[in-house]
Scaffold this motif. Structure first.
Motif, PDB file in Angstrom:
ATOM      1  N   SER A 161     -30.192 -28.149   7.299  1.00 43.04           N
ATOM      2  CA  SER A 161     -30.765 -27.396   6.181  1.00 43.04           C
ATOM      3  C   SER A 161     -31.045 -25.968   6.589  1.00 43.04           C
ATOM      4  O   SER A 161     -30.968 -25.604   7.768  1.00 43.04           O
ATOM      5  N   ALA A 162     -31.418 -25.180   5.586  1.00 39.22           N
ATOM      6  CA  ALA A 162     -31.784 -23.790   5.841  1.00 39.22           C
ATOM      7  C   ALA A 162     -33.053 -23.686   6.678  1.00 39.22           C
ATOM      8  O   ALA A 162     -33.347 -22.615   7.217  1.00 39.22           O
ATOM      9  N   SER A 163     -33.796 -24.780   6.824  1.00 40.49           N
ATOM     10  CA  SER A 163     -35.032 -24.719   7.629  1.00 40.49           C
ATOM     11  C   SER A 163     -34.746 -24.273   9.056  1.00 40.49           C
ATOM     12  O   SER A 163     -35.553 -23.570   9.666  1.00 40.49           O
ATOM     13  N   THR A 164     -33.601 -24.714   9.617  1.00 43.78           N
ATOM     14  CA  THR A 164     -33.324 -24.337  11.014  1.00 43.78           C
ATOM     15  C   THR A 164     -32.677 -22.959  11.099  1.00 43.78           C
ATOM     16  O   THR A 164     -32.219 -22.559  12.164  1.00 43.78           O
ATOM     17  N   LEU A 165     -32.643 -22.258   9.970  1.00 50.99           N
ATOM     18  CA  LEU A 165     -32.192 -20.868  10.013  1.00 50.99           C
ATOM     19  C   LEU A 165     -33.368 -19.902  10.015  1.00 50.99           C
ATOM     20  O   LEU A 165     -33.232 -18.768  10.452  1.00 50.99           O
ATOM     21  N   ASP A 166     -34.510 -20.333   9.495  1.00 46.69           N
ATOM     22  CA  ASP A 166     -35.597 -19.347   9.499  1.00 46.69           C
ATOM     23  C   ASP A 166     -37.014 -19.894   9.505  1.00 46.69           C
ATOM     24  O   ASP A 166     -37.947 -19.105   9.573  1.00 46.69           O
ATOM     25  N   GLN A 167     -37.242 -21.205   9.417  1.00 43.94           N
ATOM     26  CA  GLN A 167     -38.644 -21.607   9.323  1.00 43.94           C
ATOM     27  C   GLN A 167     -39.040 -22.842  10.120  1.00 43.94           C
ATOM     28  O   GLN A 167     -40.220 -23.184  10.160  1.00 43.94           O
ATOM     29  N   MET A 168     -38.091 -23.492  10.755  1.00 39.28           N
ATOM     30  CA  MET A 168     -38.458 -24.712  11.465  1.00 39.28           C
ATOM     31  C   MET A 168     -39.504 -24.474  12.561  1.00 39.28           C
ATOM     32  O   MET A 168     -40.354 -25.346  12.809  1.00 39.28           O
TER      33      MET A 168
ATOM     34  N   ASN B 224     -25.021 -22.490   1.562  1.00 45.16           N
ATOM     35  CA  ASN B 224     -23.901 -21.579   1.840  1.00 45.16           C
ATOM     36  C   ASN B 224     -23.930 -21.139   3.301  1.00 45.16           C
ATOM     37  O   ASN B 224     -24.115 -19.958   3.604  1.00 45.16           O
ATOM     38  N   PRO B 225     -23.758 -22.087   4.227  1.00 51.99           N
ATOM     39  CA  PRO B 225     -23.888 -21.728   5.641  1.00 51.99           C
ATOM     40  C   PRO B 225     -22.850 -20.719   6.125  1.00 51.99           C
ATOM     41  O   PRO B 225     -23.088 -20.032   7.121  1.00 51.99           O
ATOM     42  N   VAL B 226     -21.732 -20.597   5.419  1.00 48.04           N
ATOM     43  CA  VAL B 226     -20.713 -19.630   5.869  1.00 48.04           C
ATOM     44  C   VAL B 226     -21.301 -18.218   5.877  1.00 48.04           C
ATOM     45  O   VAL B 226     -20.965 -17.398   6.729  1.00 48.04           O
ATOM     46  N   LEU B 227     -22.205 -17.942   4.939  1.00 46.38           N
ATOM     47  CA  LEU B 227     -22.852 -16.624   4.957  1.00 46.38           C
ATOM     48  C   LEU B 227     -24.254 -16.661   5.549  1.00 46.38           C
ATOM     49  O   LEU B 227     -24.750 -15.638   5.992  1.00 46.38           O
ATOM     50  N   SER B 228     -24.898 -17.814   5.532  1.00 46.45           N
ATOM     51  CA  SER B 228     -26.316 -17.793   5.906  1.00 46.45           C
ATOM     52  C   SER B 228     -26.589 -18.278   7.326  1.00 46.45           C
ATOM     53  O   SER B 228     -27.724 -18.187   7.780  1.00 46.45           O
ATOM     54  N   ALA B 229     -25.584 -18.770   8.018  1.00 42.21           N
ATOM     55  CA  ALA B 229     -25.823 -19.278   9.376  1.00 42.21           C
ATOM     56  C   ALA B 229     -25.032 -18.458  10.395  1.00 42.21           C
ATOM     57  O   ALA B 229     -23.907 -18.031  10.113  1.00 42.21           O
ATOM     58  N   PRO B 230     -25.598 -18.264  11.593  1.00 38.74           N
ATOM     59  CA  PRO B 230     -24.841 -17.578  12.639  1.00 38.74           C
ATOM     60  C   PRO B 230     -23.501 -18.278  12.880  1.00 38.74           C
ATOM     61  O   PRO B 230     -23.401 -19.508  12.764  1.00 38.74           O
TER      62      PRO B 230
ATOM     63  N   ASP C 142     -34.427  -7.275   1.121  1.00 39.18           N
ATOM     64  CA  ASP C 142     -34.477  -6.269   0.060  1.00 39.18           C
ATOM     65  C   ASP C 142     -35.097  -6.921  -1.170  1.00 39.18           C
ATOM     66  O   ASP C 142     -34.855  -8.100  -1.447  1.00 39.18           O
ATOM     67  N   VAL C 143     -35.866  -6.147  -1.913  1.00 38.68           N
ATOM     68  CA  VAL C 143     -36.551  -6.719  -3.074  1.00 38.68           C
ATOM     69  C   VAL C 143     -35.558  -7.214  -4.134  1.00 38.68           C
ATOM     70  O   VAL C 143     -35.878  -8.084  -4.945  1.00 38.68           O
ATOM     71  N   ARG C 144     -34.328  -6.701  -4.107  1.00 38.85           N
ATOM     72  CA  ARG C 144     -33.339  -7.114  -5.101  1.00 38.85           C
ATOM     73  C   ARG C 144     -32.396  -8.199  -4.584  1.00 38.85           C
ATOM     74  O   ARG C 144     -31.324  -8.430  -5.160  1.00 38.85           O
ATOM     75  N   SER C 145     -32.759  -8.833  -3.510  1.00 43.60           N
ATOM     76  CA  SER C 145     -31.861  -9.824  -2.940  1.00 43.60           C
ATOM     77  C   SER C 145     -32.682 -10.941  -2.311  1.00 43.60           C
ATOM     78  O   SER C 145     -33.847 -10.763  -1.983  1.00 43.60           O
ATOM     79  N   ASN C 146     -32.066 -12.112  -2.173  1.00 41.15           N
ATOM     80  CA  ASN C 146     -32.711 -13.210  -1.460  1.00 41.15           C
ATOM     81  C   ASN C 146     -31.590 -14.096  -0.951  1.00 41.15           C
ATOM     82  O   ASN C 146     -30.957 -14.793  -1.723  1.00 41.15           O
ATOM     83  N   ASN C 147     -31.339 -14.034   0.329  1.00 45.76           N
ATOM     84  CA  ASN C 147     -30.234 -14.777   0.931  1.00 45.76           C
ATOM     85  C   ASN C 147     -28.902 -14.364   0.294  1.00 45.76           C
ATOM     86  O   ASN C 147     -28.722 -13.203  -0.032  1.00 45.76           O
ATOM     87  N   SER C 148     -28.015 -15.321   0.029  1.00 44.27           N
ATOM     88  CA  SER C 148     -26.651 -14.923  -0.360  1.00 44.27           C
ATOM     89  C   SER C 148     -26.349 -15.089  -1.841  1.00 44.27           C
ATOM     90  O   SER C 148     -25.295 -14.699  -2.301  1.00 44.27           O
ATOM     91  N   TRP C 149     -27.277 -15.654  -2.618  1.00 45.92           N
ATOM     92  CA  TRP C 149     -26.863 -16.148  -3.919  1.00 45.92           C
ATOM     93  C   TRP C 149     -27.266 -15.286  -5.111  1.00 45.92           C
ATOM     94  O   TRP C 149     -27.060 -15.680  -6.243  1.00 45.92           O
ATOM     95  N   MET C 150     -27.801 -14.082  -4.868  1.00 44.34           N
ATOM     96  CA  MET C 150     -28.163 -13.251  -6.020  1.00 44.34           C
ATOM     97  C   MET C 150     -27.294 -12.009  -6.134  1.00 44.34           C
ATOM     98  O   MET C 150     -27.579 -11.122  -6.925  1.00 44.34           O
ATOM     99  N   HIS C 151     -26.249 -11.960  -5.317  1.00 42.91           N
ATOM    100  CA  HIS C 151     -25.439 -10.754  -5.298  1.00 42.91           C
ATOM    101  C   HIS C 151     -24.431 -10.709  -6.441  1.00 42.91           C
ATOM    102  O   HIS C 151     -23.664  -9.768  -6.552  1.00 42.91           O
TER     103      HIS C 151
END
Ligand code: SF4
Length: 745
Positions: free
Chosen positions: A139-146, A404-410, A624-633
């Motif tokens: 999950s995204a937890s191990t990308l920024d909050q675990m 969307n790990p292709v954009l959100s994970a190293p 950025d205030v106009r963005s959150n991860n990969s899905w609002m672009h």
């Protein structure tokens, strides 16, 4: 008034914004099937009228022509529209042979951040995971909050028992590696941070920010100090050292409940500020002064977030933040770092109060790198190698849920290549994006305005206690299978019940089993009490009524029920945060574990690193205030304006690298290279370059037209996916060495 609009169908709806953790209450105005306006709901008991620019984009998201509305099934190499029955039949036909031949661990699950904002996805993902019984859950937890979940679990007994600043009563707030002016909190749900920070300062309070960038939060703070990316652990340990060294401890009311103060003293003893200063980049006098101010402030809190988590010492940092709060008497005290008292779904309100099983890690390990399981998950950064590496247990199929790990994970490009090697892939998603383009079947999600909603997780992290429910604004298409039923149907397939299984009966079965566990001989009465409901709303009704504010199924008249919460569109205020220790603890000792062995044993690793020289240039992310991860672009209202995916560099670094302002650079890291526009900015610490994450759109086979027009570059393409916090498995997104050079060279 527009003459074509029928006033009879003008309506105003209250809706919890699903676009970030702040969970603002919005007022959505509609005429028929059109959205005519969105604004902050003044009568929302929690967000009180606040809205940020993203909130308006809900209209764009709902109306986005690229948003998927029909299942897609790959035929002859192409994703083609299909019926729901065809899509589920394909899943059954392709998934079952893999399970039969290779076992349950051959199917991996990956769940992303947007699922936290969909009650159906969050509650029913676990049903699917249980039905599959795979060890390969990501999950995204191990990308920024675990790291924060782990340290909180070890200290307080549950992964989501995370203390948050009681900002409205605080007089001194230290923010490390977080930018709540932009995020409105993360693992801290605090809409209108700006207003609350302003009020803190207006009453004579002080806001201090520590960050490698002079962020938007730093800009409104009383003090800002640069810290070297990855150096926070040395700063925090040195502050803790100072408390002991200068006799500043003030344990207060919690003293009888704090276990391990002496062990903390011994552990931080080597981290004198004078030793730590060079490595963390904050001078020793400042470290000591901040420790003194924290100790002296009557009402104060330390809050650390993303920057403190996304580094190889993420768990240590997350732990030390709360160690500082506890040692200075600010943990679980008004104005300090406090625990929310959520009305539903919180494990720290369930079972016997004051003691519990606590948390453990490493119940299994990843097959290739032997990374330990944490809260049932493996690190997202081992997913690629688990797909690539042959042998028993190899991942051969993947189900992604809003992920969307292709954009959100190293190592995103490596993940993309690995996805191509899968035997089968299913995605539940609203977009044909950089990850789902590899799927064989895509099941479309719903617009957030087409289903009811209650925040399952965020009230556990909120600045004030509350309960709010959102009704759907629009009806979904009549044949659109609700997301919770999509998950249940795949669960039914995994259980061998077939694609045509009666998922409502399966839901009944699951719920009855849950209720039997909790209510025992009274289970039938409880089931009767919720008999008019189905799906997520039934689970919510159960959780609310059994929760700490609930009516206990009639035993506490006047307590919360779903009907009561529903009847209050602006929500029900459940009051300011109140002290909860020891009642909220779920540790085996019944104490706050200030020195968990797992964490203390990791501190020598940091000590060994104390004299390591910093690389010439390292990369950090940026929100950025106009963005959150990969899905609002893909949302026009957010995509317009200046280019946002730029690399910020200190002018001295840019000059040294031969880069003029607004020049395009090649940025190279251990994982690869990207081309990106450079902006010189003295808001960056020298030696640090900042690139926002979640970009890198426009890949072949995607269908995100607006995002593709301004694709940006992927931060994650630069990063080495093998670098992790060894305890939590969290990816290291901050502090990896990079080189910048003019593109032409
Ligand atoms: S801060 Fe903005 S995006 Fe986040 S919940 Fe509030 S309105 Fe929505």
């Amino acid at each position: 008034m527009d003459k074509t609009v029928n006033p009879a169908i003008e309506r105003t709806h209250h809706r919890i914004c699903p676009l970030c953790e702040a969970c603002c209450g919005l007022e959505v105005r509609t005429h028929g099937d059109r959205i005519t306006g969105i604004r902050g709901a003044e009568d929302d008991v929690f967000s009180r009228g606040y809205i940020c620019p993203k909130g308006y984009a809900l209209k764009d998201l709902h109306e986005d022509p690229d948003r998927l509305r029909t299942p897609l099934v790959r035929r002859n190499g192409e994703l083609q529209p299909a019926s729901w029955d065809e899509a589920f039949a394909e899943i059954e036909q392709r998934l079952l042979p893999i399970l039969a031949a290779h076992g349950r661990d051959a199917v991996a699950l990956s769940v992303g951040n947007p699922s936290a904002h969909k009650m159906g996805l969050l509650l029913y993902f676990n049903r699917l995971a249980k039905a599959l019984s795979t060890k390969n859950v990501y999950s995204a937890s191990t990308l920024d909050q675990m790291p924060k979940q782990l340290s909180s679990g070890l200290m307080f007994g549950h992964w989501l028992s995370i203390p948050v600043p009681d900002i409205e009563r605080s007089d001194w707030l230290l923010v490390i590696g977080a930018n709540p002016m932009v995020s409105n909190g993360s693992l801290w749900t605090v809409p209108d941070f700006r207003g609350k920070a302003k009020a803190l300062r207006a009453r004579g309070g002080k806001l201090v920010v520590i960050d490698p960038r002079r962020t938007e939060t730093a800009a409104v703070a009383d003090e800002h100090h640069f810290v070297r990316p990855g150096g926070d652990v040395f700063l925090l340990a040195a502050m803790a050292h100072t408390l002991f060294d200068e006799g500043l401890l003030r344990l207060g009311r919690l003293e009888p409940w704090l276990e391990g103060v002496d062990a903390v003293q011994a552990a931080v003893q080597p981290f004198a500020p004078e030793r730590a200063a060079t490595r963390c980049g904050v001078d020793a006098a400042t470290i000591r002064r901040l420790a003194r101010e924290l100790a002296a402030a009557p009402r104060a809190a330390v809050y650390g977030r993303l920057g403190t988590c996304t580094q190889s010492y993420g768990s240590l940092c997350s732990w030390l933040v709360d160690v500082l709060n506890a040692l200075t008497g600010h943990l679980d005290e008004p104005g300090g770092a406090m625990f929310a008292h959520a009305a539903a779904f919180a494990e720290n309100t369930a079972g016997a109060p004051g003691r519990g099983r606590g948390v453990t890690t490493g119940r299994h390990r990843s097959r290739v790198s032997a990374a330990p399981e944490v809260w049932g998950e493996l690190p997202m950064t081992v997913l690629a190698e688990e797909i690539e590496t042959p042998g028993p247990g190899q991942v051969r199929a993947l189900i992604t849920v809003a992920s969307n790990p292709v954009l959100s994970a190293p190592g995103g490009p490596r993940i993309a290549a690995a996805l191509e090697r899968l035997d089968f892939m299913v995605s539940l998603d609203i977009y044909l994006n950089e990850t789902t383009r590899h799927a064989d079947v895509i099941l479309p999600g719903m617009s957030p305005l087409e289903h009811s909603h209650y925040d399952v997780a965020f009230p556990q992290l909120s600045w004030r206690n509350h309960a709010r429910f959102s009704e759907p604004v629009f009806d979904p298409a009549p044949d659109h299978v609700p997301e919770w039923q999509q998950l249940l149907r795949i669960a039914a397939i995994a259980k061998g019940l077939g694609a045509q299984a009666d998922v409502l009966a399966l839901d009944d079965e699951f719920v009855a089993a849950d209720v039997r566990k909790i209510a025992g001989e009274h289970a039938h009465l409880v089931m009767q009490a919720v008999s008019g409901l189905r799906g997520p709303e039934r689970l919510l009704e159960l959780a609310l009524r059994a929760g700490p504010h609930g009516d206990r199924f009639g035993m506490k008249p006047g307590g919360l029920t779903l009907a009561k919460v529903r009847a209050a569109p602006g929500g029900i205020d459940l009051g300011e945060l109140a002290p909860r220790v020891p009642e909220m603890l779920r540790t085996p000792s019944g104490k706050v574990e200030l020195a968990p062995a797992l964490l203390v044993a990791d501190l020598p690793r940091a000590l060994q690193d104390l004299d390591t020289p910093a690389p010439a240039l390292v990369v950090i992310g940026r929100r950025d205030v106009r963005s959150n991860n990969s899905w609002m672009h893909n949302l026009p209202v957010l995509a317009k304006g200046p280019e946002r995916c730029t690399a910020l560099m200190h002018p001295a670094d840019a000059n040294a690298a031969g880069l003029a302002d607004v020049a395009v650079a090649q940025l190279s890291g251990p994982g690869g290279s990207v081309h990106v526009t450079v902006e010189c900015s003295d808001t960056l610490m020298p030696g640090v370059v900042s690139l926002p994450h979640g970009w890198g759109h426009g890949q072949p086979g995607t269908r995100m037209t607006v995002a593709a027009a301004r694709p940006g570059a992927s931060l994650n393409a630069l990063l080495d996916d093998a670098v992790r916090d060894p305890l939590s498995g969290n990816a290291v997104l901050a502090g990896q060495a990079v080189v910048a050079r003019p593109l032409a060279v």
